[in-house]
Scaffold this motif. Structure first.
Motif, short mmCIF file in Angstrom:
data_model
loop_
_atom_site.label_atom_id
_atom_site.label_comp_id
_atom_site.label_asym_id
_atom_site.label_seq_id
_atom_site.Cartn_x
_atom_site.Cartn_y
_atom_site.Cartn_z
N SER A 1 -31.44 -67.06 41.10
CA SER A 1 -30.25 -67.89 41.25
C SER A 1 -29.12 -67.23 40.49
O SER A 1 -29.29 -66.16 39.89
N GLU A 2 -27.94 -67.88 40.48
CA GLU A 2 -26.76 -67.20 39.97
C GLU A 2 -25.98 -68.02 38.94
O GLU A 2 -25.98 -69.25 38.97
N LEU A 3 -25.30 -67.28 38.08
CA LEU A 3 -24.20 -67.77 37.26
C LEU A 3 -22.97 -66.99 37.69
O LEU A 3 -22.95 -65.75 37.58
N VAL A 4 -21.94 -67.68 38.17
CA VAL A 4 -20.72 -67.04 38.65
C VAL A 4 -19.60 -67.34 37.66
O VAL A 4 -19.27 -68.50 37.43
N ILE A 5 -19.03 -66.30 37.10
CA ILE A 5 -17.95 -66.42 36.11
C ILE A 5 -16.71 -65.76 36.68
O ILE A 5 -16.78 -64.64 37.20
N GLY A 6 -15.57 -66.44 36.61
CA GLY A 6 -14.32 -65.92 37.16
C GLY A 6 -13.67 -64.88 36.27
O GLY A 6 -14.33 -64.03 35.67
N ASP A 7 -12.36 -64.98 36.13
CA ASP A 7 -11.56 -63.96 35.45
C ASP A 7 -10.98 -64.50 34.14
O ASP A 7 -10.65 -65.68 34.02
N ARG A 8 -10.86 -63.60 33.16
CA ARG A 8 -10.11 -63.82 31.92
C ARG A 8 -10.59 -65.03 31.12
O ARG A 8 -9.79 -65.79 30.56
N ASN A 9 -11.88 -65.21 31.09
CA ASN A 9 -12.47 -66.21 30.22
C ASN A 9 -12.75 -65.60 28.85
O ASN A 9 -13.04 -64.41 28.73
N VAL A 10 -12.65 -66.43 27.81
CA VAL A 10 -13.06 -66.05 26.47
C VAL A 10 -14.30 -66.87 26.12
O VAL A 10 -14.24 -68.10 26.07
N ILE A 11 -15.41 -66.17 25.89
CA ILE A 11 -16.69 -66.83 25.60
C ILE A 11 -17.11 -66.38 24.20
O ILE A 11 -17.50 -65.23 24.00
N ARG A 12 -17.00 -67.27 23.24
CA ARG A 12 -17.19 -66.89 21.85
C ARG A 12 -18.68 -66.84 21.46
O ARG A 12 -19.57 -66.93 22.30
N GLU A 13 -18.93 -66.69 20.15
CA GLU A 13 -20.27 -66.39 19.68
C GLU A 13 -21.26 -67.52 19.96
O GLU A 13 -20.92 -68.68 19.96
N ASN A 14 -22.52 -67.10 20.19
CA ASN A 14 -23.67 -68.03 20.27
C ASN A 14 -23.57 -69.03 21.41
O ASN A 14 -24.13 -70.13 21.34
N VAL A 15 -22.86 -68.68 22.46
CA VAL A 15 -22.79 -69.54 23.65
C VAL A 15 -24.00 -69.25 24.54
O VAL A 15 -24.43 -68.11 24.68
N ILE B 1 -18.35 -70.93 36.33
CA ILE B 1 -17.29 -70.99 35.33
C ILE B 1 -16.06 -70.35 35.96
O ILE B 1 -16.11 -69.21 36.40
N GLY B 2 -14.96 -71.08 36.01
CA GLY B 2 -13.76 -70.60 36.72
C GLY B 2 -13.00 -69.55 35.95
O GLY B 2 -13.59 -68.60 35.39
N ASN B 3 -11.69 -69.68 35.89
CA ASN B 3 -10.82 -68.68 35.29
C ASN B 3 -10.12 -69.21 34.04
O ASN B 3 -9.80 -70.40 33.95
N ARG B 4 -9.91 -68.32 33.08
CA ARG B 4 -9.10 -68.60 31.89
C ARG B 4 -9.61 -69.80 31.08
O ARG B 4 -8.83 -70.58 30.53
N ASN B 5 -10.90 -69.95 31.01
CA ASN B 5 -11.49 -70.95 30.13
C ASN B 5 -11.70 -70.37 28.73
O ASN B 5 -11.91 -69.16 28.58
N PHE B 6 -11.66 -71.22 27.73
CA PHE B 6 -11.92 -70.81 26.35
C PHE B 6 -13.12 -71.60 25.87
O PHE B 6 -13.04 -72.83 25.72
N ILE B 7 -14.22 -70.89 25.63
CA ILE B 7 -15.49 -71.53 25.29
C ILE B 7 -15.83 -71.13 23.86
O ILE B 7 -16.15 -69.98 23.58
N MET B 8 -15.74 -72.09 22.95
CA MET B 8 -15.88 -71.79 21.53
C MET B 8 -17.34 -71.66 21.11
O MET B 8 -18.27 -71.88 21.89
N GLU B 9 -17.52 -71.31 19.85
CA GLU B 9 -18.84 -70.98 19.30
C GLU B 9 -19.85 -72.11 19.49
O GLU B 9 -19.55 -73.28 19.31
N GLY B 10 -21.06 -71.73 19.88
CA GLY B 10 -22.16 -72.67 19.94
C GLY B 10 -22.18 -73.60 21.13
O GLY B 10 -22.98 -74.53 21.17
N VAL B 11 -21.36 -73.37 22.13
CA VAL B 11 -21.34 -74.22 23.32
C VAL B 11 -22.54 -73.90 24.20
O VAL B 11 -22.97 -72.75 24.32
N HIS B 12 -23.09 -74.92 24.84
CA HIS B 12 -24.16 -74.75 25.83
C HIS B 12 -23.72 -75.42 27.13
O HIS B 12 -23.41 -76.61 27.14
N ILE B 13 -23.69 -74.64 28.20
CA ILE B 13 -23.37 -75.16 29.54
C ILE B 13 -24.60 -74.95 30.40
O ILE B 13 -25.05 -73.82 30.62
N SER B 14 -25.15 -76.04 30.90
CA SER B 14 -26.46 -75.99 31.55
C SER B 14 -26.37 -75.70 33.05
O SER B 14 -25.30 -75.60 33.63
N HIS B 15 -27.55 -75.62 33.64
CA HIS B 15 -27.73 -75.20 35.03
C HIS B 15 -26.91 -76.04 36.01
O HIS B 15 -26.78 -77.24 35.87
#
Length: 257
Positions: free
Chosen positions: A76-90, A104-118
Motif C-alpha cells: 500500500s502507499e503513503l502519498v506526500i505532496g510538495d514542500r512539507n516540513v516533517i520534524r523529528e520523531n514523526v 499528506i498534501g502540500n505545505r503542511n508543518f508537522i511538528m515533533e512527535g506527531v503520529h498520523i495513522s493509516h
C-alpha cells in the motif's frame, strides 16, 4: 548531495538535487521528488511516494506498517505532496489495504512527535502541534491548526480553517471555521483571526457566526438547525461548505458551548 553512509536500495527513485544525510534508510519501493532533504536516521519505507521540496527531520519514519489488526501484509502507499516540513520523531503509516492511501498534501508543518495513522487524508497548509496523534481513516481539510497533544480518534473529520486547542480528545467531527477546546471538546466560537488572515470579510464572518449560533446554541436538533441556516443565513461559499460538512457527518459533530 547523497551521503555514502546512507543506506539506499538501488531500486529507489530519487529526484534531482536531493540531499540525503548519513544513516538515513531508504527502501526500494520509494519515490522521492526533486529538492527534498532527508536528514540523518530518517526511515523512508516501501510505499512512500514523495513530491518536491520536502524536509524530513531526524528519526522520522515514513510509510510505517499500519498499526491495524486488519492489515495482512498488503502493499500500500503513503502519498506526500510538495514542500512539507516533517520534524523529528514523526511516524506516518501507509494504508492498510492495497486499494487505499494515506495522503499528506502540500505545505503542511508537522511538528515533533506527531503520529498520523493509516488511511488518513490531510489536505494542504495544516499545522500539527507537538505530539498530536491522528488515528486511522480521519479526514483533515485544509489550513487546520492542531495545538500540542491533540488526540483525534478513528474516522473523525476536521473542517477547514478550524483550530483545535491543546490537549483536546476528539471523537466526533469538528465543523469548519471554528475554535474547538476543552474536554469533552466543545465549540468555542469562530476562528476569526485565521479567517481574517485568509481574506474572509467581516460580513461573511458574521454570517458564519450566525450559522453556528443556530447549530450550537439553538434548542433544536442539528438537522433542524441546518435547515434554519439554509433558510435564514445569506448564501456564501463558506455557508454552503459548513452545511455540506455537517450534513455529511457520520459520527455527529462536537458539543455545544
Amino acid at each position: 548531495m547523497i551521503s555514502p553512509k546512507a543506506e539506499i536500495d538501488p531500486r529507489a527513485k530519487i529526484g534531482k538535487n536531493v540531499t540525503v544525510y548519513p544513516f538515513a534508510y531508504i527502501e526500494g519501493d520509494v519515490v522521492i521528488g526533486d529538492d527534498c532533504i532527508i536528514y540523518p536516521y530518517v526511515s523512508v519505507l516501501n510505499g512512500t511516494r514523495m513530491g518536491r521540496g520536502n524536509k524530513v527531520f531526524q528519526n522520522t519514519v515514513l510509510a510505517a506498517v499500519p498499526q491495524d489488526f486488519s492489515y495482512h501484509g498488503e502493499e500500500s502507499e503513503l502519498v506526500i505532496g510538495d514542500r512539507n516540513v516533517i520534524r523529528e520523531n514523526v511516524v506516518i503509516n501507509r494504508a492498510t489495504h492495497s486499494d487505499g492511501k494515506t495522503v499528506i498534501g502540500n505545505r503542511n508543518f508537522i511538528m515533533e512527535g506527531v503520529h498520523i495513522s493509516h488511511d488518513t487524508k490531510v489536505d494542504d497548509k495544516c499545522v500539527f502541534g507537538y505530539g498530536a496523534k491522528i488515528a486511522g481513516d480521519c479526514e483533515i481539510e485544509g489550513s487546520v491548526i492542531f495545538s500540542s497533544s491533540v488526540i483525534v480518534n478513528p474516522g473523525a473529520r476536521i473542517g477547514t480553517l478550524s483550530m483545535i486547542a491543546s490537549g483536546c480528545r476528539i471523537s466526533k467531527d469538528v465543523p469548519p471555521y471554528i475554535v474547538a477546546g476543552d474536554n469533552p471538546v466543545r465549540y468555542n466560537g469562530i476562528n476569526s483571526t485565521i479567517l481574517a488572515s485568509v481574506g474572509v470579510s467581516e460580513k461573511v464572518q458574521g454570517h458564519i457566526a450566525n450559522a453556528y449560533r443556530l447549530v450550537f446554541m439553538g434548542q433544536t436538533s442539528v438537522f433542524d438547525a441546518v435547515m434554519q441556516v439554509k433558510e435564514q443565513v445569506p448564501d456564501d461559499p463558506e455557508i454552503r461548505h459548513l452545511v455540506e460538512f455537517i450534513q455529511a457527518t457520520k459520527l455527529g459533530i462536537i458539543s455545544k458551548i
